[in-house]
Enzyme design. Structure first.
Site, mmCIF file in Angstrom:
data_model
loop_
_atom_site.group_PDB
_atom_site.id
_atom_site.type_symbol
_atom_site.label_atom_id
_atom_site.label_comp_id
_atom_site.label_asym_id
_atom_site.label_seq_id
_atom_site.Cartn_x
_atom_site.Cartn_y
_atom_site.Cartn_z
ATOM 1 N N LYS A 1 0.838 -1.208 0.000
ATOM 2 C CA LYS A 1 0.000 0.000 0.000
ATOM 3 C C LYS A 1 0.877 1.264 0.000
ATOM 4 O O LYS A 1 2.098 1.176 0.190
ATOM 5 C CB LYS A 1 -0.927 -0.037 1.222
ATOM 6 C CG LYS A 1 -1.934 -1.205 1.201
ATOM 7 C CD LYS A 1 -2.870 -1.131 2.411
ATOM 8 C CE LYS A 1 -3.862 -2.279 2.427
ATOM 9 N NZ LYS A 1 -4.824 -2.144 3.557
ATOM 10 N N TYR B 1 -12.346 -2.192 -3.332
ATOM 11 C CA TYR B 1 -12.873 -2.234 -1.966
ATOM 12 C C TYR B 1 -14.405 -2.201 -1.935
ATOM 13 O O TYR B 1 -14.988 -1.825 -0.928
ATOM 14 C CB TYR B 1 -12.298 -1.068 -1.155
ATOM 15 C CG TYR B 1 -10.875 -1.310 -0.682
ATOM 16 C CD1 TYR B 1 -10.542 -2.458 0.044
ATOM 17 C CD2 TYR B 1 -9.868 -0.380 -0.917
ATOM 18 C CE1 TYR B 1 -9.238 -2.675 0.495
ATOM 19 C CE2 TYR B 1 -8.559 -0.590 -0.463
ATOM 20 C CZ TYR B 1 -8.256 -1.742 0.236
ATOM 21 O OH TYR B 1 -6.969 -1.963 0.696
ATOM 22 N N THR C 1 -5.452 -8.079 10.310
ATOM 23 C CA THR C 1 -5.778 -6.792 9.676
ATOM 24 C C THR C 1 -5.393 -5.620 10.572
ATOM 25 O O THR C 1 -4.827 -4.632 10.103
ATOM 26 C CB THR C 1 -7.298 -6.735 9.375
ATOM 27 O OG1 THR C 1 -7.616 -7.824 8.512
ATOM 28 C CG2 THR C 1 -7.689 -5.426 8.714
ATOM 29 N N ASN D 1 -1.866 -0.220 7.176
ATOM 30 C CA ASN D 1 -1.349 -1.543 7.551
ATOM 31 C C ASN D 1 -0.510 -2.196 6.457
ATOM 32 O O ASN D 1 -0.453 -3.412 6.328
ATOM 33 C CB ASN D 1 -2.486 -2.455 8.041
ATOM 34 C CG ASN D 1 -3.550 -2.686 7.002
ATOM 35 O OD1 ASN D 1 -3.456 -2.187 5.879
ATOM 36 N ND2 ASN D 1 -4.568 -3.464 7.347
ATOM 37 N N HIS E 1 -1.895 -5.373 1.290
ATOM 38 C CA HIS E 1 -3.182 -6.025 1.011
ATOM 39 C C HIS E 1 -2.899 -7.410 0.457
ATOM 40 O O HIS E 1 -1.964 -7.595 -0.306
ATOM 41 C CB HIS E 1 -3.981 -5.233 -0.042
ATOM 42 C CG HIS E 1 -5.146 -6.029 -0.565
ATOM 43 N ND1 HIS E 1 -6.350 -6.081 0.093
ATOM 44 C CD2 HIS E 1 -5.265 -6.861 -1.635
ATOM 45 C CE1 HIS E 1 -7.175 -6.903 -0.567
ATOM 46 N NE2 HIS E 1 -6.538 -7.386 -1.619
ATOM 47 N N GLU F 1 -9.541 -9.885 -7.949
ATOM 48 C CA GLU F 1 -8.557 -8.804 -7.797
ATOM 49 C C GLU F 1 -7.452 -8.885 -8.854
ATOM 50 O O GLU F 1 -7.032 -7.860 -9.389
ATOM 51 C CB GLU F 1 -7.978 -8.841 -6.372
ATOM 52 C CG GLU F 1 -9.043 -8.480 -5.346
ATOM 53 C CD GLU F 1 -8.662 -8.792 -3.904
ATOM 54 O OE1 GLU F 1 -7.538 -9.289 -3.659
ATOM 55 O OE2 GLU F 1 -9.496 -8.541 -3.013
HETATM 56 P P1 IDP Z 1 -7.795 -7.135 5.031
HETATM 57 O O1 IDP Z 1 -7.034 -6.020 4.335
HETATM 58 O O2 IDP Z 1 -6.960 -7.762 6.130
HETATM 59 O O3 IDP Z 1 -8.381 -8.147 4.080
HETATM 60 P P2 IDP Z 1 -10.479 -5.977 5.360
HETATM 61 O O4 IDP Z 1 -11.386 -6.303 6.481
HETATM 62 O O5 IDP Z 1 -10.829 -6.516 3.987
HETATM 63 O O6 IDP Z 1 -9.007 -6.443 5.797
HETATM 64 O O7 IDP Z 1 -10.350 -4.389 5.280
HETATM 65 C C1 IDP Z 1 -9.723 -3.780 4.187
HETATM 66 C C2 IDP Z 1 -8.836 -2.671 4.678
HETATM 67 O O8 IDP Z 1 -9.642 -1.646 5.224
HETATM 68 C C3 IDP Z 1 -7.885 -3.061 5.807
HETATM 69 O O9 IDP Z 1 -6.681 -3.631 5.342
HETATM 70 C C4 IDP Z 1 -7.648 -1.735 6.505
HETATM 71 O O10 IDP Z 1 -6.553 -1.036 5.912
HETATM 72 C C5 IDP Z 1 -8.919 -0.974 6.243
HETATM 73 N N1 IDP Z 1 -9.758 -0.924 7.450
HETATM 74 C C6 IDP Z 1 -10.393 -1.951 8.035
HETATM 75 N N2 IDP Z 1 -11.054 -1.536 9.121
HETATM 76 C C7 IDP Z 1 -10.816 -0.191 9.221
HETATM 77 C C8 IDP Z 1 -11.233 0.817 10.141
HETATM 78 O O11 IDP Z 1 -11.970 0.556 11.105
HETATM 79 N N3 IDP Z 1 -10.764 2.074 9.900
HETATM 80 C C9 IDP Z 1 -9.949 2.383 8.847
HETATM 81 N N4 IDP Z 1 -9.558 1.464 7.968
HETATM 82 C C10 IDP Z 1 -9.972 0.186 8.149
#
Ligand code: IDP
Length: 148
Positions: free
Chosen positions: A9, A49, A91, A112, A115, A126
């Protein structure tokens, strides 16, 4: 053989960990079959997303992922989808174990670092969103016989 879509990212690109992340998957024994540095257009970010579009953080998520270049990759290997998820860590970095990518490099869920597809269905979707068939390379590595 399974394939997965992984993406460093914008925070990971800015923090100079592309090479470190590629090394982890190379060292594990997976094969890189496609990669590119790119700036994600807003429309592609919204499609990628799409499952989160009703979430309160959707706008923030799209803004973040389009805020700078990302490094998009396709990796191939036995069980690569679930293994890459384990290597990435949870996550939310406050729950990701030390030794995982997020555990070692990230602090907050919104930034984080990486992805990775979470299932064969999302991987196919994807990869199709980010890569044209001709951008993916099929090739053999001699070392593979020493891995599987
Ligand atoms: P993943 O990336 O581990 O598959 P997902 O639940 O698909 O996780 O969420 C996608 C992305 O959305 C996460 O990697 C994170 O960067 C972001 N995200 C998830 N929850 C939150 C939140 O509560 N606030 C801000 N960003 C979030």
């Amino acid at each position: 053989m399974e394939r997965t879509f992984l993406m460093v990212k914008p925070d990971g690109v800015q923090r100079n960990v592309i090479g470190e992340i590629v090394s982890r998957f190379e060292n594990k024994g997976f094969k890189l079959v496609g990669a590119k540095l790119m700036q994600i257009p807003t429309e592609l970010a919204e499609q990628h997303y799409g499952e989160h579009k009703e979430r309160p953080f959707f706008g923030e998520l799209v803004d973040f992922i389009t805020s700078g270049p990302v490094f998009a990759m396709v990796w191939e290997g036995e069980n690569v989808i679930s293994t890459a998820r384990l290597m990435m860590g949870a996550t939310n970095p406050k729950e990701s174990a030390p030794g995982t990518i997020r555990g070692d490099y990230a602090v907050t869920v919104g930034k984080n670092i990486i992805h990775g597809s979470d299932s064969p269905e999302s991987s196919a979707r994807e990869i199709g969103l980010f890569f044209k068939e001709e951008e993916l390379v099929s090739y053999e590595k001699a070392m593979n016989n020493w891995i599987i």
